[in-house]
Enzyme design. Structure first.
Site, PDB file in Angstrom:
ATOM      1  N   HIS A 182       0.845  -1.203   0.000  1.00  0.00           N
ATOM      2  CA  HIS A 182       0.000   0.000   0.000  1.00  0.00           C
ATOM      3  C   HIS A 182       0.876   1.247   0.000  1.00  0.00           C
ATOM      4  CE1 HIS A 182      -3.303   2.688   1.464  1.00  0.00           C
ATOM      5  NE2 HIS A 182      -2.281   3.273   2.083  1.00  0.00           N
ATOM      6  N   GLU A 183       1.901   1.267   0.838  1.00  0.00           N
ATOM      7  CA  GLU A 183       2.783   2.437   0.897  1.00  0.00           C
ATOM      8  C   GLU A 183       3.574   2.595  -0.400  1.00  0.00           C
ATOM      9  OE1 GLU A 183       2.279   4.491   3.097  1.00  0.00           O
ATOM     10  OE2 GLU A 183       1.091   3.218   4.428  1.00  0.00           O
TER      11      GLU A 183
ATOM     12  N   HIS B 273       1.484   4.268  -2.947  1.00  0.00           N
ATOM     13  CA  HIS B 273       1.504   5.723  -2.792  1.00  0.00           C
ATOM     14  C   HIS B 273       2.723   6.316  -3.492  1.00  0.00           C
ATOM     15  CE1 HIS B 273      -1.914   6.782  -0.392  1.00  0.00           C
ATOM     16  NE2 HIS B 273      -1.564   6.039   0.646  1.00  0.00           N
TER      17      HIS B 273
ATOM     18  N   GLU C  19      -6.366   6.957  -0.995  1.00  0.00           N
ATOM     19  CA  GLU C  19      -6.251   5.748  -0.168  1.00  0.00           C
ATOM     20  C   GLU C  19      -6.876   4.556  -0.883  1.00  0.00           C
ATOM     21  OE1 GLU C  19      -4.427   5.353   2.557  1.00  0.00           O
ATOM     22  OE2 GLU C  19      -3.850   7.413   2.118  1.00  0.00           O
TER      23      GLU C  19
END
Length: 299
Positions: A130-131, A134, A199
Site C-alpha cells: 500500500h505504501e 503511494h 487511499e
C-alpha cells in the site's frame, strides 16, 4: 494529471495562507505570508522525506540489520516496477506505516514496531505494498507538503487569536476572528478532498502488487482500532502527520483524511471477488503475531 492536481492544491493552500496573512496584517501580512509559503514549498519539496523521518526518529535498516523486512520491501518494489526505496523502522507501539519522498527515485517507507509485531507476514507485505503504491502514484510529496502547510496555517491562526491586526473597525475585528477560526478547518477540508480517493487507489495498488487483496483487508481490520485510539509520538507534536499513515490516529470521521476502514475493506472484498480470491477467516481485530516474519532480527 497528478502533477496538475498537486500544483492546484499548493496554489489553493498558498492562497489560504495569504488570506490569513492579510487578515492578520493587511497587505504587509499578506506579502509576508506569501514569501513564507513559497519558501516553505521549496524547502519541503527538497526535504520532505528528511522532515517526516526525523519527526518520527525513524531508524534506517538494510539487508544486514533487518533481512526479512528489507527483503520483503525489495521484492515488492521489484514487482511494482519501482526503484528500491530506503527502508525505516519506527520504535512506536502504534501499529502503522507511511511513505514519504518527492518522487519514486527519492522515496522512503517506514513501519512501526507495533505494526510489525501485530501482523502476519502476508499482512505486513500488503501494508508495505500500500505504501509503495503511494510512491508509485506520486502521492507522497503532496501528502507531506499539505501536512506541512496545513500545520503552518493552524499555527499562524492560533498566533492570530492573540495578535490580529486591522484597526478599530468592529466588523473587521469580527472578520479577523472568523478567519482565524475557519482557516484550520478549511485546510483540513482540502486535505480530505485529496486523500480519501488516494487511499482507495493505494489499496487497489497493494492488491495488484501482492495478488492478495484480502491480506490488506485483514491487516486493516486488525490495526484500525489500536492505531486510531493511540496517536504516535510524532503526531502528539504535529497532528497534521496523521494523514500520512495507512490508518489515521485520534481523529473523528468528519475530519479524517481517509475513508472509513469498513468502506476500504468492502472495496478490497470487491477486488478479491473480481480476482477470484478466497475470503480469509481472520477478518477480525484480534492481533495475531507471527514468527514467520522477524523484521528486527540482526544476523
Amino acid at each position: 494529471m497528478n502533477g496538475l492536481k498537486t500544483t492546484m492544491l499548493l496554489a489553493a493552500l498558498t492562497a489560504l495562507f495569504m488570506a490569513l496573512g492579510y487578515t492578520l496584517g493587511r497587505q504587509s501580512g499578506m506579502l509576508i505570508a506569501f514569501l513564507v509559503a513559497i519558501g516553505m514549498n521549496i524547502f519541503t519539496y527538497w526535504n520532505a522525506d528528511k522532515i517526516v523521518l526525523k519527526m518520527h526518529n525513524a531508524r534506517e535498516v538494510d539487508a544486514a540489520s533487518a533481512p526479512d523486512f528489507y527483503g520483503m520491501v525489495q521484492q515488492l518494489a521489484t514487482r511494482g516496477g519501482l526503484p528500491m526505496p530506503r527502508v525505516y523502522i519506527v520504535e512506536d507501539p502504534n501499529p502503522n506505516a507511511f511513505a514519504t519522498g518527492r518522487n519514486p527515485e527519492h522515496a522512503a517507507v517506514a513501519a512501526t514496531t507495533g505494526l510489525l509485531s501485530m501482523l502476519s507476514r502476508d499482512e505486513v507485505a500488503a501494508v508495505m505494498a500500500h505504501e509503495l503504491a503511494h510512491v508509485k502514484n506520486r502521492d507522497t510529496l503532496i501528502m507531506t507538503m499539505v501536512a506541512t502547510i496545513a500545520g503552518a496555517i493552524s499555527m499562524l491562526a492560533n498566533f492570530g487569536l492573540f495578535f490580529r491586526g486591522g484597526g478599530d473597525n468592529r466588523g473587521a475585528g469580527i472578520a479577523s476572528i472568523l478567519a482565524v477560526l475557519v482557516a484550520p478547518f478549511a485546510a483540513m477540508i482540502v486535505q480530505m478532498a485529496i486523500s480519501r480517493t488516494r487511499e482507495f487507489g493505494a489499496d487497489a495498488g497493494s492488491a495488484q502488487m501482492t495478488g492478495d487483496p484480502m491480506a490488506l483487508a485483514s491487516a486493516l481490520a486488525k490495526i484500525a482500532g489500536p492505531a486510531a485510539s493511540r496517536p504516535t509520538e510524532a503526531e502528539r507534536s504535529n497532528p497534521a502527520v496523521a494523514q500520512l499513515y495507512i490508518v489515521p490516529t485520534g481523529v473523528s470521521e468528519l475530519f479524517s483524511t481517509h475513508p472509513a476502514t469498513e468502506n476500504r475493506i468492502a472495496a478490497l472484498q470487491d477486488i478479491a471477488a473480481q480476482m477470484g480470491a478466497e475470503p480469509r477467516a481472520a477478518m477480525d481485530s484480534k492481533p495475531r503475531p507471527s514468527s514467520a516474519l522477524n523484521p528486527l532480527r540482526r544476523d
